[in-house]
Design a protein around this motif. Structure first.
Motif, PDB file in Angstrom:
ATOM      1  N   ASN A  63       0.924  -1.312   0.103  1.00 48.92           N
ATOM      2  CA  ASN A  63      -0.061   0.221  -0.033  1.00 48.92           C
ATOM      3  C   ASN A  63       0.750   1.269  -0.084  1.00 48.92           C
ATOM      4  O   ASN A  63       0.384   2.350  -0.247  1.00 48.92           O
ATOM      5  CB  ASN A  63      -0.849   0.108   1.448  1.00 48.92           C
ATOM      6  CG  ASN A  63      -1.927  -1.086   1.117  1.00 48.92           C
ATOM      7  OD1 ASN A  63      -2.284  -1.575   0.106  1.00 48.92           O
ATOM      8  ND2 ASN A  63      -2.105  -1.798   2.576  1.00 48.92           N
ATOM      9  N   GLN A  64       2.278   1.354   0.384  1.00 47.58           N
ATOM     10  CA  GLN A  64       2.887   2.563   0.747  1.00 47.58           C
ATOM     11  C   GLN A  64       3.802   2.638  -0.369  1.00 47.58           C
ATOM     12  O   GLN A  64       4.871   1.912  -0.803  1.00 47.58           O
ATOM     13  CB  GLN A  64       3.669   2.347   2.153  1.00 47.58           C
ATOM     14  CG  GLN A  64       2.611   2.202   3.264  1.00 47.58           C
ATOM     15  CD  GLN A  64       3.292   1.990   4.253  1.00 47.58           C
ATOM     16  OE1 GLN A  64       4.585   1.748   4.470  1.00 47.58           O
ATOM     17  NE2 GLN A  64       2.403   1.998   5.623  1.00 47.58           N
ATOM     18  N   ASP A  65       3.743   3.779  -1.029  1.00 48.90           N
ATOM     19  CA  ASP A  65       4.966   4.159  -1.930  1.00 48.90           C
ATOM     20  C   ASP A  65       6.087   4.636  -1.203  1.00 48.90           C
ATOM     21  O   ASP A  65       6.080   5.024  -0.233  1.00 48.90           O
ATOM     22  CB  ASP A  65       4.332   5.485  -2.715  1.00 48.90           C
ATOM     23  CG  ASP A  65       3.544   5.644  -3.961  1.00 48.90           C
ATOM     24  OD1 ASP A  65       3.341   4.126  -4.561  1.00 48.90           O
ATOM     25  OD2 ASP A  65       3.139   6.291  -4.619  1.00 48.90           O
ATOM     26  N   GLU A  66       7.256   4.294  -1.877  1.00 53.51           N
ATOM     27  CA  GLU A  66       8.556   4.686  -0.992  1.00 53.51           C
ATOM     28  C   GLU A  66       9.554   5.198  -2.263  1.00 53.51           C
ATOM     29  O   GLU A  66       9.587   4.594  -3.405  1.00 53.51           O
ATOM     30  CB  GLU A  66       9.089   3.028  -0.678  1.00 53.51           C
ATOM     31  CG  GLU A  66      10.158   3.089   0.121  1.00 53.51           C
ATOM     32  CD  GLU A  66      10.500   1.959   0.610  1.00 53.51           C
ATOM     33  OE1 GLU A  66      10.215   0.862   0.215  1.00 53.51           O
ATOM     34  OE2 GLU A  66      11.696   1.527   1.341  1.00 53.51           O
ATOM     35  N   LEU A  77      21.659  -0.798  -5.056  1.00 56.47           N
ATOM     36  CA  LEU A  77      20.319  -1.214  -4.805  1.00 56.47           C
ATOM     37  C   LEU A  77      20.278  -2.512  -5.289  1.00 56.47           C
ATOM     38  O   LEU A  77      20.744  -2.782  -6.526  1.00 56.47           O
ATOM     39  CB  LEU A  77      19.414  -0.424  -5.744  1.00 56.47           C
ATOM     40  CG  LEU A  77      18.029  -0.691  -6.258  1.00 56.47           C
ATOM     41  CD1 LEU A  77      17.112  -0.932  -4.975  1.00 56.47           C
ATOM     42  CD2 LEU A  77      17.546  -0.033  -7.269  1.00 56.47           C
ATOM     43  N   ASP A  79      17.579  -5.814  -6.305  1.00 54.70           N
ATOM     44  CA  ASP A  79      16.117  -6.160  -6.632  1.00 54.70           C
ATOM     45  C   ASP A  79      16.219  -7.433  -7.581  1.00 54.70           C
ATOM     46  O   ASP A  79      17.102  -7.985  -7.879  1.00 54.70           O
ATOM     47  CB  ASP A  79      15.409  -4.840  -6.982  1.00 54.70           C
ATOM     48  CG  ASP A  79      15.634  -4.448  -8.628  1.00 54.70           C
ATOM     49  OD1 ASP A  79      16.537  -5.173  -9.012  1.00 54.70           O
ATOM     50  OD2 ASP A  79      15.321  -3.650  -8.969  1.00 54.70           O
ATOM     51  N   HIS A  81      16.300  -7.622 -10.756  1.00 55.34           N
ATOM     52  CA  HIS A  81      17.119  -7.626 -11.564  1.00 55.34           C
ATOM     53  C   HIS A  81      18.741  -7.519 -11.421  1.00 55.34           C
ATOM     54  O   HIS A  81      19.554  -7.335 -12.104  1.00 55.34           O
ATOM     55  CB  HIS A  81      16.688  -6.064 -12.475  1.00 55.34           C
ATOM     56  CG  HIS A  81      15.438  -5.955 -12.669  1.00 55.34           C
ATOM     57  ND1 HIS A  81      14.474  -6.616 -13.473  1.00 55.34           N
ATOM     58  CD2 HIS A  81      14.460  -5.054 -12.058  1.00 55.34           C
ATOM     59  CE1 HIS A  81      13.198  -6.345 -13.600  1.00 55.34           C
ATOM     60  NE2 HIS A  81      13.285  -5.399 -12.748  1.00 55.34           N
ATOM     61  N   THR A  84      22.292  -2.356  -8.763  1.00 54.47           N
ATOM     62  CA  THR A  84      22.387  -1.637  -9.355  1.00 54.47           C
ATOM     63  C   THR A  84      23.025  -0.352  -8.483  1.00 54.47           C
ATOM     64  O   THR A  84      22.523   0.028  -7.141  1.00 54.47           O
ATOM     65  CB  THR A  84      20.890  -0.836  -9.732  1.00 54.47           C
ATOM     66  OG1 THR A  84      20.296  -1.744 -10.658  1.00 54.47           O
ATOM     67  CG2 THR A  84      21.156   0.562 -10.448  1.00 54.47           C
ATOM     68  N   ALA A  92      15.805   6.544  -6.188  1.00 56.46           N
ATOM     69  CA  ALA A  92      14.997   5.215  -6.522  1.00 56.46           C
ATOM     70  C   ALA A  92      13.613   5.142  -5.933  1.00 56.46           C
ATOM     71  O   ALA A  92      13.362   5.724  -4.860  1.00 56.46           O
ATOM     72  CB  ALA A  92      15.816   4.095  -6.041  1.00 56.46           C
ATOM     73  N   ALA A  93      12.709   4.431  -6.677  1.00 52.52           N
ATOM     74  CA  ALA A  93      11.404   4.865  -6.561  1.00 52.52           C
ATOM     75  C   ALA A  93      10.518   3.307  -6.564  1.00 52.52           C
ATOM     76  O   ALA A  93      11.073   2.573  -7.232  1.00 52.52           O
ATOM     77  CB  ALA A  93      10.545   5.572  -7.231  1.00 52.52           C
ATOM     78  N   PHE A  94       9.728   3.039  -5.441  1.00 55.77           N
ATOM     79  CA  PHE A  94       9.167   1.734  -5.327  1.00 55.77           C
ATOM     80  C   PHE A  94       7.565   1.992  -5.181  1.00 55.77           C
ATOM     81  O   PHE A  94       7.431   2.078  -3.858  1.00 55.77           O
ATOM     82  CB  PHE A  94       9.981   0.901  -4.252  1.00 55.77           C
ATOM     83  CG  PHE A  94      11.433   1.207  -4.219  1.00 55.77           C
ATOM     84  CD1 PHE A  94      12.058   0.431  -5.084  1.00 55.77           C
ATOM     85  CD2 PHE A  94      11.916   1.950  -3.328  1.00 55.77           C
ATOM     86  CE1 PHE A  94      13.565   0.229  -4.826  1.00 55.77           C
ATOM     87  CE2 PHE A  94      13.360   2.042  -3.449  1.00 55.77           C
ATOM     88  CZ  PHE A  94      14.188   1.328  -4.162  1.00 55.77           C
ATOM     89  N   PRO A  95       7.122   2.053  -6.108  1.00 53.80           N
ATOM     90  CA  PRO A  95       5.475   2.135  -6.136  1.00 53.80           C
ATOM     91  C   PRO A  95       4.937   1.018  -5.511  1.00 53.80           C
ATOM     92  O   PRO A  95       5.251  -0.172  -5.577  1.00 53.80           O
ATOM     93  CB  PRO A  95       4.999   2.085  -7.648  1.00 53.80           C
ATOM     94  CG  PRO A  95       6.314   2.454  -8.284  1.00 53.80           C
ATOM     95  CD  PRO A  95       7.441   1.782  -7.607  1.00 53.80           C
ATOM     96  N   ALA A  96       4.047   1.435  -4.527  1.00 53.57           N
ATOM     97  CA  ALA A  96       2.848   0.523  -3.808  1.00 53.57           C
ATOM     98  C   ALA A  96       2.584  -0.701  -4.977  1.00 53.57           C
ATOM     99  O   ALA A  96       2.107  -0.341  -6.120  1.00 53.57           O
ATOM    100  CB  ALA A  96       1.807   0.998  -3.130  1.00 53.57           C
ATOM    101  N   ASN A 100       8.493  -6.177  -7.265  1.00 55.51           N
ATOM    102  CA  ASN A 100       9.931  -6.246  -7.114  1.00 55.51           C
ATOM    103  C   ASN A 100      10.511  -5.782  -5.858  1.00 55.51           C
ATOM    104  O   ASN A 100      10.896  -4.806  -5.459  1.00 55.51           O
ATOM    105  CB  ASN A 100      10.320  -5.233  -8.321  1.00 55.51           C
ATOM    106  CG  ASN A 100      11.987  -5.389  -8.462  1.00 55.51           C
ATOM    107  OD1 ASN A 100      12.635  -6.025  -7.951  1.00 55.51           O
ATOM    108  ND2 ASN A 100      12.434  -4.243  -9.238  1.00 55.51           N
TER     109      ASN A 100
END
Lengths: 157, 157
Positions: A63-66, A77, A79, A81, A84, A92-96, A100
């Motif tokens: 639920n939480q964007d980061e 980073l 993940d 992939h 990085t 870097a952004a991690f949409p809710a 990944n």
């Protein structure tokens, strides 16, 4: 005063992770700068990682964007992939809901630091990528279980 | 890919401020890194200020928490209390509803940069500290008026 006096913000070490997983967070120090500045709508933590330290176990949020930005050192980073590199000013952004799983590792020989921002929500579930574990967050706090909701057993405890 | 490719994020210059006020924002360049990373719950902009440039006119928000961290250079926070220097890693927070108007000025001779985060809300009113002006933000966009809601006239237009 809007400028955060970092010398007055408690430095939190250790981890809420259960059992042996807690020790994996050695070398991480966090300061809750958002709370210190009176911000309530999102959390903002300044995280310092000693060489070898992790930001967290690799995870994603329902639920939480980061979002994070590096403020010192050279970090990595990790993940789905792979690796990085991140340098000062990199974001870097991690949409809710993006499955990944990610975390930051300091693979360098010097301290690194980043600011991470996450939305405040009343409830949240976080899923760990490399363990059979999830975290449920509500008004009562954190609860770590297996992914099917059953209690953790064995060496995690 | 969670890392934001800053070379691919549009660099926005100029200003939505009306009339002659717009030119006061010369030297400011912004990148909407939150949008670029697919974040929707809050906005996150990487702002670069040339020597002499301002982050915005001095203002405060009714509804949106705001927080920044410096990522390059030496900047100056200007608010009701005067000047406060900010260096890389320094953070400043501006809780919604706090009437202490603020902005960042680059008083140094080199570029400075910071990441600023603000909550996304459906509507917002921002109040300017040093002009007879407010901004109302809704689904139709920005609307600048005098503080009493009447149209701006004179040299602002």
């Amino acid at each position: 005063m809007p400028k955060i006096d970092l010398s007055a913000v408690p430095v939190k070490t250790g981890s809420a992770y259960p059992g042996a997983l807690s020790a994996k967070m050695d070398g991480r120090a966090q300061q809750r700068v958002g709370d210190a500045g009176g911000i309530t709508q999102f959390g903002a933590n300044l995280v310092t990682l000693a060489p070898g330290a992790l930001s967290s176990l690799r995870h994603w949020h329902e639920n939480q964007d980061e979002l994070l930005v590096v403020t010192a050192g050279e970090l990595t980073l990790v993940d789905d992939h792979g690796d990085t590199p991140l340098r000062v000013g990199d974001c870097a952004a991690f949409p809710a809901g993006d499955t990944n799983g990610h975390h930051i590792i300091n693979k360098s020989s010097q301290d690194g630091q980043f600011l991470v921002v996450g939305t405040h929500t009343e409830t949240e579930t976080g899923w760990y990528s490399d363990e059979d574990m999830k975290v449920t967050i509500d008004a009562d706090g954190f609860s770590f279980t297996r992914k099917d909701g059953t209690p953790l057993k064995g060496e995690e405890n």
